[in-house]
Design an enzyme around this catalytic site. Structure first.
Site, PDB file in Angstrom:
ATOM      1  CB  ALA A  73      37.093  42.252  49.003  1.00  0.00           C
ATOM      2  CB  SER A 124      37.420  39.638  38.954  1.00  0.00           C
ATOM      3  OG  SER A 124      38.317  39.313  39.236  1.00  0.00           O
ATOM      4  CE  LYS A 125      41.043  37.249  42.498  1.00  0.00           C
ATOM      5  NZ  LYS A 125      40.527  35.942  42.924  1.00  0.00           N
ATOM      6  CG  ASP A 126      36.851  46.059  44.019  1.00  0.00           C
ATOM      7  OD1 ASP A 126      37.736  45.482  44.360  1.00  0.00           O
ATOM      8  OD2 ASP A 126      36.319  47.149  43.260  1.00  0.00           O
TER       9      ASP A 126
END
Length: 346
Positions: free
Chosen positions: A52, A47-49
């Site tokens: 970022a 989910s950090k895409d």
């Protein structure tokens, strides 16, 4: 070219629009209807895409990030991977301060994506100069032209999920979602997603998942930061030893704490029963669902969305390693090596 033809200019065009997958065997004895938001379908496998890409693009719009800039971040691994991936495409250098609790797999992945990695001791206070928070701050101060993402205190962390994850879940459930269950670390995923969903229907219940050894649940209930709550635990990317500014505690209805051991076994169970190879925090989220069922929090007609934040490949040397599980004492009488599929031929 684009989505219609399934041909893309770069991997960054694949961020978001992850599937909602019905959970069957792992949820067959539970009240309610369960769907996993499987964030491993992002190109960086987490989910950090979303945060970022969103934070970097906002910094570009404001002129803070320029060609040749260096991006610096504090990460337990996943955000770092996403930033490194975006940095490759966009032409930035990337420096990451990582907790020593992060799995060796994650650290190797960060290096393979061209990032310079500083591994910092995990079990020190947040204001200790050796902590990954303080190391990232120091590097930012020392390096002219660098940009510190600072996901723990960056409002854009929430905004990324408000703009993408929330609308996706609302559309995918046709507005029928009754509960969201999500792990809380920086708090950006749960807070941003919750903000959007509650705007559509304020009756949707938002349930945060915390770790034993973390301060979040007690802070949510008392608004007191209790240092006595802090002690070492093994789950990565869940819970905190500080109060993240990227968490909107008012929008979360309640927190549930889960153990390292049960979360590890539940992650392995999901992989074996659903065929979805999930990470440690996905196991934690599903473990919370089981505990909520025991407390009779759900009805048969409820539609519960469970956030599965990342991919199991990040934990091959941890929860998917029988050696590691043994060393932690996680193979007990109920979960022996033989019971989970290991047989030794003499």
């Amino acid at each position: 070219m684009g989505q219609k033809n399934r041909v893309f200019d770069s991997v960054l065009d694949l961020v978001g629009n992850t599937p909602l997958i019905k959970l069957r065997k792992v949820a067959e004895n539970l009240k309610g209807n369960y769907y996993a938001k499987v964030e491993a379908f992002n190109p960086g496998h987490s989910s950090k895409d979303r945060i970022a890409l969103h934070i970097i693009e906002q910094a570009e719009k404001k002129g803070v990030l320029k060609p040749g800039s260096t991006i610096i971040e504090t990460t337990s691994g996943n955000t770092g991977f996403s930033i490194a991936m975006a940095s490759i495409i966009k032409g930035y250098d990337c420096i990451l301060a990582v907790s020593s609790k992060s799995s060796p797999d994650k650290i190797d992945m960060l290096k393979s994506m061209g990032a310079k990695v500083y591994v910092c001791p995990a079990h020190v206070s947040a204001d200790d100069p050796r902590s990954y928070y303080e190391v990232a701050k120091r590097l930012h101060q020392e390096m002219e032209g660098s940009v510190y993402i600072n996901q723990y205190f960056n409002e854009l962390n929430m905004d990324a999920h408000y703009a993408s994850t929330g609308p996706e879940i609302w559309k995918q459930t046709e507005g029928k979602i009754t509960h969201l269950v999500a792990c809380s670390g920086t708090g950006g995923t749960i807070s941003g997603t919750a903000r959007y969903l509650k705007e559509q229907n304020p009756n949707i219940k938002i349930i945060g998942v915390d770790a034993y050894g973390s301060v979040l649940k007690k802070f949510h209930e008392t608004k007191e930061f209790d240092k006595n709550e802090i002690y070492p635990y093994r789950i990565e990317g869940l819970g905190k030893n500080l109060i993240p500014g990227a968490t909107d505690f008012d929008i979360i209805d309640e927190f549930v704490k889960v153990t390292d051991q049960e979360s590890a076994h539940t992650a392995r169970e999901i992989s074996k029963t659903e065929g979805i190879f999930v990470g440690y925090t996905s196991g934690a989220a599903m473990q919370a669902v089981k505990q909520l069922n025991e407390d009779e929090k759900f009805n048969e007609d409820d539609l519960i969305v469970v956030m599965f934040p990342d991919h199991g490949s990040r934990y091959m040397s941890k929860i998917y390693s029988d050696k590691w599980m043994n060393e932690q004492g996680f193979f007990d009488t109920e979960n022996t090596e033989e019971a989970v599929g290991v047989q030794y031929v003499k």
